[in-house]
Design an enzyme around this catalytic site. Sequence first.
Site, PDB file in Angstrom:
ATOM      1  N   GLU A  24       0.829  -1.208   0.000  1.00 50.76           N
ATOM      2  CA  GLU A  24       0.000   0.000   0.000  1.00 50.76           C
ATOM      3  C   GLU A  24       0.864   1.258   0.000  1.00 50.76           C
ATOM      4  OE1 GLU A  24      -3.052  -0.141  -0.591  1.00 50.76           O
ATOM      5  OE2 GLU A  24      -3.598  -2.202  -0.043  1.00 50.76           O
TER       6      GLU A  24
ATOM      7  N   ARG B  21     -18.195  -1.146   4.706  1.00 50.04           N
ATOM      8  CA  ARG B  21     -19.206  -1.809   3.876  1.00 50.04           C
ATOM      9  C   ARG B  21     -19.911  -2.906   4.660  1.00 50.04           C
ATOM     10  NH1 ARG B  21     -18.594  -6.007   0.775  1.00 50.04           N
ATOM     11  NH2 ARG B  21     -16.327  -5.953   0.807  1.00 50.04           N
TER      12      ARG B  21
ATOM     13  N   CYS C 218      -8.482  -2.260   7.823  1.00 52.36           N
ATOM     14  CA  CYS C 218      -7.067  -2.252   7.401  1.00 52.36           C
ATOM     15  C   CYS C 218      -6.568  -0.833   7.146  1.00 52.36           C
ATOM     16  CB  CYS C 218      -6.864  -3.111   6.155  1.00 52.36           C
ATOM     17  SG  CYS C 218      -6.923  -4.872   6.517  1.00 52.36           S
TER      18      CYS C 218
ATOM     19  N   HIS D  53      -1.450  -5.625   1.850  1.00 53.86           N
ATOM     20  CA  HIS D  53      -2.612  -6.513   1.729  1.00 53.86           C
ATOM     21  C   HIS D  53      -2.179  -7.802   1.024  1.00 53.86           C
ATOM     22  CE1 HIS D  53      -5.964  -3.483   2.530  1.00 53.86           C
ATOM     23  NE2 HIS D  53      -6.358  -4.571   3.164  1.00 53.86           N
TER      24      HIS D  53
HETATM   25  N1  PCA Z   1      -8.793  -7.133   5.970  1.00 52.93           N
HETATM   26  C1  PCA Z   1      -9.771  -6.082   6.198  1.00 52.93           C
HETATM   27  C2  PCA Z   1      -9.767  -5.854   7.689  1.00 52.93           C
HETATM   28  C3  PCA Z   1      -9.045  -7.014   8.278  1.00 52.93           C
HETATM   29  C4  PCA Z   1      -8.395  -7.688   7.139  1.00 52.93           C
HETATM   30  O1  PCA Z   1      -7.616  -8.648   7.221  1.00 52.93           O
HETATM   31  C5  PCA Z   1      -9.524  -4.844   5.370  1.00 52.93           C
HETATM   32  O2  PCA Z   1      -8.960  -4.947   4.266  1.00 52.93           O
HETATM   33  O3  PCA Z   1      -9.898  -3.752   5.795  1.00 52.93           O
END
Ligand code: PCA
Length: 217
Positions: A83, A93, A146, A169
């Site tokens: 990111e 959401r 996240c 991510h």
């Molecule tokens: N993914 C979510 C929150 C926790 C996770 O592992 C997100 O992308 O916000």
Amino acid sequence: MSKHPRILLTGFTPFGDETINPSWEAVRQLHDREIAGHRVVARLLPTVFEASQRELEQAVQGIQPSLLLGVGQAGGRSRLSIERVAINVQDARLPDNEGAQPIDEPVVADGPAAYFSTLPIKAMLGALQAHDLPAEISNTAGTYVCNHVAYLMLHLAARRPGARAGFIHIPYLPAQAARFPNTPSMAAEDVVRGLALALEVAATHREDHRLGAGTLD
Ligand code: PCA
């Protein structure tokens, strides 16, 4: 605790319809690992807006990390997704694991609109690619927990001299993706290898590389 500078590496609890979260499955395997002279301290954060903030702040207080890396599941993404930015928005959401569903609320009242990652994201991308791991730069961490944690990590790091932070991510694990057609996944061992490599680069590079990775979408 050892004299090594410390890396705080976080994963999340499962959320939505999932019973596992690949971020914690990977992150916990790196707990106590020494990477480029740093000691990795892995922590599990709840997929909950409020509690994740509280627990993150406590972890930073206790661990005093010089590097912070948050890791989260992004079901549907096909690559390790580094990111670039976290924004000062909570827009959920789906309800978090305690039922909260904030809409258009700031992460930090009066905080800046966004923070850029302070990790060398292009150097990390280059290293992952050089090791044949699928990786990309992402220009949005979403608006759920996240992004919330990524923003808070950067906000906290900005107040600690020398501290740097970022977020990655990761795709579903194969066992999660197997339930849906045409859904990408990544084996846990590749995720673990990629995260260790990304941390090594982050720990050893203060300057980023110049490497094009832009998109038109
Ligand atoms: N993914 C979510 C929150 C926790 C996770 O592992 C997100 O992308 O916000």
